[in-house]
Design a protein around this motif. Structure first.
Motif: not given
Ligand code: FBP
Ligand code: MN
Length: 650
Positions: A154, A157, A160-161, A163
């Motif tokens: 990913i 990051k 992603y984190y 969310s």
């Protein structure tokens, strides 16, 4: 032998039925060997102080704080680090307070979650995935694993984190998640706990400590003299029962028995009121500062006296029954002249501070009165049938013993009895002589017999031996020439109160002696340590817990409040992580309330006792040795598959 090996390999092949399965296991085990050694935590002499105990358990004697330092270094202020540490120790309570002050909780959740995940990552990185997985709280297992595992695929990051974190906050799970992460950090910071004796007596919450220990993920216990006293009481030994109640009364802790263990003390209370109604019982003043009304105080001192007199009588009976204990000189009731109020001890006469002994018949001073007998019968039953107490004692029996050798350290509560010359002191146990490790093992087998022996005689010997372990001169857990309880209650002359320590304690700087003890327990002189508790370290007098250049550590936890006040004793605990041994010095613990509110941490100072040259790996530990054996066995199995000796089970 060949046949045995063949049979063993057959069994093993049931577990690892193919070349592929056996190979995978070898690779997995090999990977574990190369991880850093787990952190061990050593605590002793907790003495019923459950709040302080719980705090030290949570902070891992400074280990959690060290992790925070490792992760954030100079990027976070010392205050913020301390706040984060307090949150990890007391997540629920701390958040309650923060919610009242913080204006933007959403921001706070975000920052806090980010910080906790970073600490969590660091603490988890020492372990295999499978071990971490087992420690994860079921509700959040999946998401925590996602967050603490590096995702090289990913690229973005951060988003992603974010969310994941935003969702947690949006659906109102932030608090629960913070609690789960905090507990996980606590859980992963310390891999294994050693309790080097004396959980019981003096403080108000030994039963609470026991419940906590039962919940703990990995622990062993070296019994202290106070623990064995309670074990003896739970096994129905009258000397032990009387001592347990006496000490609870002395510290204003009868609640432990009544509320904690549901043992009915009413018969003793009634008897004490009737028998010592007008007696001020001045020799039986309480220690510590119990939260008592004047009436409660009056009742407690009378019960204190009543049970002490019973104790001296039943102990007299045990001593007579067991001449092998060689304790005749501790029987003092028949040395009292009830007319003159003088007592003769070692050929000298002393005036008794108390002369009112209405239940003692001078012709038969060790006989219980009918009422006393009745009380003891009831108490015996109550101790034997208390479910919670029996459960706690079973835990001590299952997880504990008199000593332990673990990762090259020798752990015991008190001492190894020595002669004045520093040789192992022989002690007679039921007609045979034992010393050193043999003495430890013989005594431990008697403790177990006291609970489990089928033969009633052996069982009784086991029970009496528990009382001896509490206060006998040859007991490695006691390590003094006598327990001067009688003198300390009844005589003014302080000289008579002295209990002389076994020569062991003055020889801890003598390397020859220390090596002798290590060798006795199968340990080499280098790279090994003795860790014991039992003796408070009077730091005010310049005493040092580290002896013999770091080979011996006397780490009395100094938890006992009554002792702290009187002598300014500091407590010590020990951490053994992959970098070495770290001794933590503790300041007195005020209260859980203060720890949360003022963010005060009782751990004040860390002294590195030993720093290893090369970071220790699992492969260097006892477990590592076992894993290597397993690898060897699996390699033999693999070889058997490949040579056709055993067929794969496809
Ligand atoms: O100060 P207290 O609670 O009366 O206890 C004193 C007694 O405790 C002992 O020190 C044993 O307890 P420790 O194992 O905690 O040292 C005895 O030697 C002594 O007689
Ligand atoms: Mn002790």
């Amino acid at each position: 032998m060949k046949e045995l090996e063949a049979r063993y390999l057959e069994r093993l092949s049931q577990l690892y039925p193919t070349i592929a399965k056996a190979s995978t296991e070898i690779i997995n085990l090999q990977a574990i060997l190369n991880l850093p050694k787990g952190t061990e935590h050593f605590l002793t002499d907790i003495h019923g102080e459950h709040e302080a105990f719980s705090h030290v358990l949570k902070n891992g004697s400074g280990s959690v704080r060290r992790k925070i330092d490792d992760v954030f270094g100079n990027t976070m202020s010392s205050r913020d680090k301390q706040s984060l540490a307090t949150l990890i120790y007391y997540p629920k309570e701390k958040m309650e307070r923060i919610k009242k002050e913080e204006e933007n909780m959403e921001d706070w959740y975000k920052i806090t979650l980010y910080r906790l995940i970073e600490v969590c990552k660091r603490t988890a990185s020492k372990y295999t995935r499978s071990k971490v997985r087992k420690a994860l709280p079921p509700d959040f297992a999946y998401v925590i694993e996602e967050l603490i595992t590096e995702k090289s695929e990913i690229t973005d990051k951060e988003s992603y984190y974010n969310s994941i974190v935003n969702t947690i906050i949006r659906i109102g799970r932030a608090e629960k998640f913070i609690i789960a992460l905090s507990e996980l950090i606590q859980r992963l910071t310390v891999d294994h706990l050693h309790i080097v004796g004396d959980i019981y007596d003096r403080g108000p919450g030994p039963h609470i400590i026991m419940d906590q220990l039962i919940q703990y993920h990995s622990v062993d216990i070296q019994w202290g003299n106070h623990d064995v006293l309670w074990m003896g009481a739970a096994a129905g030994q009258r000397g032990c029962i009387a001592n347990v109640i006496r000490i609870c009364a002395r510290y204003g802790n009868l609640d432990i028995l009544e509320d904690g263990y549901g043992i009915n003390l009413l018969p003793l209370a009634n008897f004490a009121m009737n028998t010592y109604g007008d007696d001020p019982c001045t020799c039986f003043k309480l220690r510590g500062e119990p939260d008592y009304s004047p009436d409660e105080m009056k009742l407690d001192v009378k019960m204190h006296k009543a049970i002490s007199v019973i104790q001296f009588k039943v102990e007299g009976q045990i001593i007579k029954k067991n001449p092998g204990f060689q304790m005749n000189d501790r029987n003092l009731l028949h040395k009292i002249n009830f007319e003159t109020g003088m007592v003769e001890i070692d050929g000298k006469e002393y005036p008794m501070l108390d002369r009112n002994f209405p239940t003692v018949d001078p012709r038969k001073p060790y006989a219980l009165s009918a009422e006393e007998e009745d009380i003891m019968e009831r108490l015996e039953k109550a101790f034997l049938h208390c479910e919670r107490l029996q459960r706690h004692m079973r835990f001590l029996l299952n997880k504990g013993g008199l000593y332990k050798v673990y990762n090259n350290n020798l752990l015991y509560h008190g001492c190894v009895p020595l002669t004045a010359e520093g040789e192992l002191m022989p002690v007679r146990i039921y007609g045979r002589s034992y010393k050193g490790r043999g003495l430890y093992e013989e005594l431990e087998s008697y403790v177990r017999k006291g609970f489990y022996a089928l033969d009633e005689k052996e069982k009784e010997r086991g029970r009496d031996m528990m009382w001896y372990i509490w206060l006998g001169e040859g007991s490695p857990l006691f390590g003094k020439d006598k327990m001067a309880t009688f003198e300390r209650y009844f005589l003014e002359d302080k000289e008579t109160h002295k209990e002389k320590k076994n020569p062991y304690y003055s020889m801890l700087e003598n390397e020859t002696v220390v090596n002798r003890i290590l060798a006795e327990f199968g340990l080499p002189p280098e790279g090994t340590h003795i860790i014991n508790g039992h003796v408070p370290v009077k730091s005010k007098n310049g005493e040092n817990p580290i002896k013999c250049g770091g080979k011996v550590m006397v780490i009395d936890g100094g938890f006992s409040k009554a002792y702290q006040k009187e002598t300014g004793i500091a407590g010590y605990t020990l951490i053994y992580n992959s970098y070495g041994l770290i001794l933590a010095a503790h300041e007195p613990f005020e209260s859980t309330e203060a720890a949360i509110e003022k963010e005060s941490d009782i751990h004040s100072d860390s002294i590195v006792v030993k720093r290893v040259v090369q970071r220790k790996m699992v492969g260097d530990t006892d477990i590592g040795r076992e894993l290597k054996e397993q690898i060897r066995d699996l390699e033999t199995l693999l070889e058997a598959y490949r040579s056709g000796r055993i067929a794969e089970r496809l």
